[in-house]
Scaffold this active site. Sequence first.
Site, PDB file in Angstrom:
ATOM      1  N   SER A 135     -67.907 -62.877 -34.219  1.00 21.99           N
ATOM      2  CA  SER A 135     -67.650 -61.429 -34.133  1.00 21.99           C
ATOM      3  C   SER A 135     -67.956 -60.774 -35.492  1.00 21.99           C
ATOM      4  O   SER A 135     -67.101 -59.549 -35.726  1.00 21.99           O
ATOM      5  CB  SER A 135     -66.705 -60.985 -33.270  1.00 21.99           C
ATOM      6  OG  SER A 135     -66.846 -61.334 -31.900  1.00 21.99           O
ATOM      7  N   GLY A 154     -73.513 -64.613 -35.801  1.00 23.38           N
ATOM      8  CA  GLY A 154     -74.270 -64.984 -34.553  1.00 23.38           C
ATOM      9  C   GLY A 154     -75.032 -63.400 -34.269  1.00 23.38           C
ATOM     10  O   GLY A 154     -76.063 -63.099 -35.000  1.00 23.38           O
ATOM     11  N   GLY A 155     -74.437 -62.776 -33.362  1.00 27.75           N
ATOM     12  CA  GLY A 155     -75.110 -61.767 -32.581  1.00 27.75           C
ATOM     13  C   GLY A 155     -75.790 -60.633 -33.776  1.00 27.75           C
ATOM     14  O   GLY A 155     -76.873 -60.186 -33.612  1.00 27.75           O
ATOM     15  N   GLU A 169     -70.316 -74.479 -29.773  1.00 23.45           N
ATOM     16  CA  GLU A 169     -71.008 -74.567 -28.439  1.00 23.45           C
ATOM     17  C   GLU A 169     -71.470 -75.802 -28.372  1.00 23.45           C
ATOM     18  O   GLU A 169     -72.000 -76.424 -27.172  1.00 23.45           O
ATOM     19  CB  GLU A 169     -72.234 -73.309 -28.561  1.00 23.45           C
ATOM     20  CG  GLU A 169     -71.757 -71.802 -28.397  1.00 23.45           C
ATOM     21  CD  GLU A 169     -72.409 -71.030 -29.081  1.00 23.45           C
ATOM     22  OE1 GLU A 169     -73.432 -71.102 -29.623  1.00 23.45           O
ATOM     23  OE2 GLU A 169     -71.638 -69.813 -29.663  1.00 23.45           O
ATOM     24  N   ASN A 180     -76.844 -67.472 -37.708  1.00 21.97           N
ATOM     25  CA  ASN A 180     -77.164 -68.440 -36.751  1.00 21.97           C
ATOM     26  C   ASN A 180     -77.543 -67.817 -35.326  1.00 21.97           C
ATOM     27  O   ASN A 180     -77.071 -67.225 -34.811  1.00 21.97           O
ATOM     28  CB  ASN A 180     -75.671 -69.280 -36.505  1.00 21.97           C
ATOM     29  CG  ASN A 180     -76.139 -70.282 -35.122  1.00 21.97           C
ATOM     30  OD1 ASN A 180     -77.358 -70.584 -34.623  1.00 21.97           O
ATOM     31  ND2 ASN A 180     -74.971 -70.508 -34.569  1.00 21.97           N
ATOM     32  N   TRP A 181     -78.965 -67.887 -35.107  1.00 17.49           N
ATOM     33  CA  TRP A 181     -79.605 -67.158 -34.052  1.00 17.49           C
ATOM     34  C   TRP A 181     -79.409 -68.060 -32.886  1.00 17.49           C
ATOM     35  O   TRP A 181     -79.580 -67.405 -31.786  1.00 17.49           O
ATOM     36  CB  TRP A 181     -81.182 -67.043 -34.389  1.00 17.49           C
ATOM     37  CG  TRP A 181     -81.553 -65.970 -35.492  1.00 17.49           C
ATOM     38  CD1 TRP A 181     -80.600 -65.255 -36.134  1.00 17.49           C
ATOM     39  CD2 TRP A 181     -82.993 -65.960 -35.979  1.00 17.49           C
ATOM     40  NE1 TRP A 181     -81.387 -64.811 -37.186  1.00 17.49           N
ATOM     41  CE2 TRP A 181     -82.990 -65.122 -36.912  1.00 17.49           C
ATOM     42  CE3 TRP A 181     -84.135 -66.532 -35.597  1.00 17.49           C
ATOM     43  CZ2 TRP A 181     -84.042 -64.661 -37.493  1.00 17.49           C
ATOM     44  CZ3 TRP A 181     -85.175 -66.048 -36.005  1.00 17.49           C
ATOM     45  CH2 TRP A 181     -85.217 -64.932 -37.018  1.00 17.49           C
ATOM     46  N   LYS A 182     -78.915 -69.072 -32.835  1.00 17.90           N
ATOM     47  CA  LYS A 182     -78.468 -69.713 -31.597  1.00 17.90           C
ATOM     48  C   LYS A 182     -79.831 -69.764 -30.555  1.00 17.90           C
ATOM     49  O   LYS A 182     -81.020 -69.894 -31.460  1.00 17.90           O
ATOM     50  CB  LYS A 182     -77.435 -69.180 -30.683  1.00 17.90           C
ATOM     51  CG  LYS A 182     -76.151 -68.740 -31.854  1.00 17.90           C
ATOM     52  CD  LYS A 182     -74.894 -68.358 -30.834  1.00 17.90           C
ATOM     53  CE  LYS A 182     -74.017 -68.297 -32.096  1.00 17.90           C
ATOM     54  NZ  LYS A 182     -72.522 -68.114 -31.186  1.00 17.90           N
ATOM     55  N   HIS A 242     -71.056 -77.049 -34.263  1.00 15.72           N
ATOM     56  CA  HIS A 242     -70.700 -75.880 -33.885  1.00 15.72           C
ATOM     57  C   HIS A 242     -69.978 -75.806 -32.426  1.00 15.72           C
ATOM     58  O   HIS A 242     -70.097 -76.796 -31.609  1.00 15.72           O
ATOM     59  CB  HIS A 242     -72.150 -74.995 -33.756  1.00 15.72           C
ATOM     60  CG  HIS A 242     -71.974 -73.460 -33.257  1.00 15.72           C
ATOM     61  ND1 HIS A 242     -71.416 -72.918 -32.130  1.00 15.72           N
ATOM     62  CD2 HIS A 242     -71.815 -72.386 -34.110  1.00 15.72           C
ATOM     63  CE1 HIS A 242     -71.316 -71.661 -32.252  1.00 15.72           C
ATOM     64  NE2 HIS A 242     -71.598 -71.308 -33.257  1.00 15.72           N
ATOM     65  N   GLU A 299     -64.509 -71.343 -37.608  1.00 21.49           N
ATOM     66  CA  GLU A 299     -65.222 -70.302 -36.125  1.00 21.49           C
ATOM     67  C   GLU A 299     -64.125 -70.435 -35.024  1.00 21.49           C
ATOM     68  O   GLU A 299     -64.370 -71.470 -34.417  1.00 21.49           O
ATOM     69  CB  GLU A 299     -66.331 -70.590 -35.783  1.00 21.49           C
ATOM     70  CG  GLU A 299     -67.508 -70.432 -36.994  1.00 21.49           C
ATOM     71  CD  GLU A 299     -69.093 -70.092 -36.448  1.00 21.49           C
ATOM     72  OE1 GLU A 299     -69.432 -69.160 -36.698  1.00 21.49           O
ATOM     73  OE2 GLU A 299     -69.337 -71.138 -35.407  1.00 21.49           O
ATOM     74  N   GLY A 316     -68.783 -64.289 -30.199  1.00 23.58           N
ATOM     75  CA  GLY A 316     -69.333 -63.721 -29.029  1.00 23.58           C
ATOM     76  C   GLY A 316     -68.347 -62.643 -28.232  1.00 23.58           C
ATOM     77  O   GLY A 316     -69.013 -62.232 -27.099  1.00 23.58           O
TER      78      GLY A 316
HETATM   79  P1  13P Z   1     -70.793 -64.182 -33.070  1.00 19.09           P
HETATM   80  O1  13P Z   1     -71.308 -63.319 -34.427  1.00 19.09           O
HETATM   81  O2  13P Z   1     -72.040 -63.603 -32.230  1.00 19.09           O
HETATM   82  O3  13P Z   1     -69.461 -64.118 -32.685  1.00 19.09           O
HETATM   83  O4  13P Z   1     -71.193 -65.667 -33.281  1.00 19.09           O
HETATM   84  C1  13P Z   1     -70.516 -66.491 -34.311  1.00 19.09           C
HETATM   85  C2  13P Z   1     -71.229 -67.881 -34.166  1.00 19.09           C
HETATM   86  O5  13P Z   1     -70.944 -68.650 -33.263  1.00 19.09           O
HETATM   87  C3  13P Z   1     -71.917 -68.370 -35.414  1.00 19.09           C
HETATM   88  O6  13P Z   1     -72.083 -69.420 -35.530  1.00 19.09           O
END
Ligand code: 13P
Length: 249
Positions: A212, A233-234, A96, A9-11, A94, A166, A172
């Site tokens: 993470s 994510g990251g 966010e 997930n690149w956000k 999600h 999650e 993050g």
């Molecule tokens: P991180 O891997 O950056 O913690 O993000 C997880 C995430 O929210 C994937 O949707």
Amino acid sequence: MRKQIVAGNWKMNHDLAETESFLVGLKEQVFPEEVTVMIAPSFTQLHHTYKSLRDHPVTTVAQNMHQAANGAFTGEVSAKMLKSVGINTVIIGHSERRAYFNEDHDTLAEKVNAAIEEDMTIIFCFGEELNDRKSDAHFDVVKKQLEDSLFHISDHSWKQVILAYEPVWAIGTGETASPEQAQEMHAFIRKEIAAAASQKIADEVSILYGGSVKPNNATEIFGKKDVDGGLIGGASLAVDSFMEIVNSF
Ligand code: 13P
């Protein structure tokens, strides 16, 4: 046998040039046959990514969609629009989106219904906040998130569902749920699905862990029996770290 899945997930990261550079690197990789790999770029990169990966094992996924088919919803994108550019999978719920864009349980239920109606696959995200865990409410919170927005679907729609647990406190932050915490929650989720739908559905649905996940912890987390992969994510933003995770089963 459940599907093993790694989805990036690149956000709100990677413009067109950065996406292209990632895709060039990605297409040089060899992918393990038993792992389903997905990436979710921003809306503006979806069609380009889909076209670039059309003959490739990696699936392109949207990060969000609106619940209406069309209409006066400035800035929004519908399931039909996603499908028209080749996208058949969408992330819904999600944390966010829940936190910053006020997506409540009812809205998420409507999104789930709209995606199912369009025959799309859903990656349904949910998870507790730090306060919930500290007050030992995490199981109740997760159960309610599932009951309020997902458990109403019919049995035959479950084949369109991937779950992503999650915990918000692990996203993050560099703080991961321990493999034992992830396993404990995933087993709980499976038990609740068995009660709400059936044991067969519970046994067949893939439940990903997100928060993470990095190359140095993925193997241990994916090694747990009810963890079927990760939503990353990251670490999904660079080909090297993403591929290390893809190869962590
Ligand atoms: P991180 O891997 O950056 O913690 O993000 C997880 C995430 O929210 C994937 O949707």
